[in-house]
Design a protein around this motif. Sequence first.
Motif, PDB file in Angstrom:
ATOM      1  N   UNK A   1      38.896   5.223   2.101  1.00 51.08           N
ATOM      2  CA  UNK A   1      38.861   5.906   0.801  1.00 51.08           C
ATOM      3  C   UNK A   1      38.931   4.891  -0.336  1.00 51.08           C
ATOM      4  N   UNK A   2      39.844   3.949  -0.238  1.00 53.69           N
ATOM      5  CA  UNK A   2      39.999   2.940  -1.289  1.00 53.69           C
ATOM      6  C   UNK A   2      38.742   2.094  -1.452  1.00 53.69           C
ATOM      7  N   UNK A   3      38.044   1.836  -0.358  1.00 53.14           N
ATOM      8  CA  UNK A   3      36.842   1.009  -0.406  1.00 53.14           C
ATOM      9  C   UNK A   3      35.628   1.775  -0.922  1.00 53.14           C
ATOM     10  N   UNK A   4      35.498   3.039  -0.517  1.00 52.90           N
ATOM     11  CA  UNK A   4      34.248   3.761  -0.768  1.00 52.90           C
ATOM     12  C   UNK A   4      34.265   4.655  -2.007  1.00 52.90           C
TER      13      UNK A   4
ATOM     14  N   UNK B   1      36.266  16.499  -1.913  1.00 58.42           N
ATOM     15  CA  UNK B   1      36.303  16.435  -0.459  1.00 58.42           C
ATOM     16  C   UNK B   1      35.702  15.115   0.021  1.00 58.42           C
ATOM     17  N   UNK B   2      36.210  14.630   1.136  1.00 59.89           N
ATOM     18  CA  UNK B   2      35.779  13.354   1.707  1.00 59.89           C
ATOM     19  C   UNK B   2      35.497  13.550   3.192  1.00 59.89           C
TER      20      UNK B   2
ATOM     21  N   UNK C   1      38.414  15.639   4.714  1.00 66.28           N
ATOM     22  CA  UNK C   1      39.680  15.651   3.984  1.00 66.28           C
ATOM     23  C   UNK C   1      39.472  16.200   2.580  1.00 66.28           C
ATOM     24  N   UNK C   2      40.537  16.725   2.008  1.00 66.48           N
ATOM     25  CA  UNK C   2      40.570  16.967   0.578  1.00 66.48           C
ATOM     26  C   UNK C   2      41.394  15.853  -0.057  1.00 66.48           C
ATOM     27  N   UNK C   3      40.911  15.300  -1.163  1.00 67.08           N
ATOM     28  CA  UNK C   3      41.646  14.260  -1.877  1.00 67.08           C
ATOM     29  C   UNK C   3      42.492  14.927  -2.948  1.00 67.08           C
ATOM     30  N   UNK C   4      43.796  14.817  -2.796  1.00 69.29           N
ATOM     31  CA  UNK C   4      44.738  15.381  -3.773  1.00 69.29           C
ATOM     32  C   UNK C   4      45.616  14.252  -4.295  1.00 69.29           C
ATOM     33  N   UNK C   5      45.595  14.065  -5.607  1.00 65.22           N
ATOM     34  CA  UNK C   5      46.368  12.976  -6.224  1.00 65.22           C
ATOM     35  C   UNK C   5      46.054  11.647  -5.539  1.00 65.22           C
ATOM     36  N   UNK C   6      44.768  11.438  -5.255  1.00 62.35           N
ATOM     37  CA  UNK C   6      44.249  10.227  -4.626  1.00 62.35           C
ATOM     38  C   UNK C   6      44.751  10.043  -3.197  1.00 62.35           C
ATOM     39  N   UNK C   7      45.233  11.117  -2.577  1.00 59.87           N
ATOM     40  CA  UNK C   7      45.745  11.040  -1.206  1.00 59.87           C
ATOM     41  C   UNK C   7      44.957  11.982  -0.312  1.00 59.87           C
TER      42      UNK C   7
END
Length: 200
Positions: free
Chosen positions: A176-179, A95-96, A65-71
């Motif tokens: 994502x929120x955890x890591x 990227x995630x 994933x790409x993280x955009x605006x934390x999403x």
Amino acid sequence: MQRFDSASRMFFVAALALLASGCGSIKYMKEMPAGSTVQAPSPGKAAVVFMRSSFLGKAVTASVFEIRNDSPELVGLVANDTKQAYEVNPGRHLFMVVSESADYMSADLAPNRTYYAFVTPRMGAFRARFSLAAVNRGGPLSKEAQDCLKDCRLVQKTSESEAWARENMSDIRSKHAENYPRWNQKPNNEKPHLAREDGV
């Protein structure tokens, strides 16, 4: 105690067999015709090629994933022996990669350049975990990267990929929120990063 030890050993062997098995089957992604190659990005854009070629964890698909605006926004689902080109605007990106947990790679991309990163599996508690490894260039690409660019199957995201991401987004956001806070606290030299000069 002896029963517990035997059971533990059997579980560990079974887990290793699962991680090593499989042939990197492609699910929810479109495989391009044999011989298809990665194309240069559109004028003014940058491209990141995510590649995967490893004996470990062949049966497990990694989602990038790409993280955009934390999403999280889906880049693609990366099976073993595949590669995918992702075109973006130049500049800073995060990227995630997600499977049992989540890991990250930052990037600062220049226009009209192509960058490379490996999706690398590692042992998890119940299934393979993955990290992103930036291919930092100081000369020719490594033999591993050259081999994957030549032999790995080129894939593209599809509407099925997007549907999979929507169905699993709650779990993806949770990971994502955890890591991400843990990753963000690491020293910079322990965080994989694509620099502008790494592109070709």
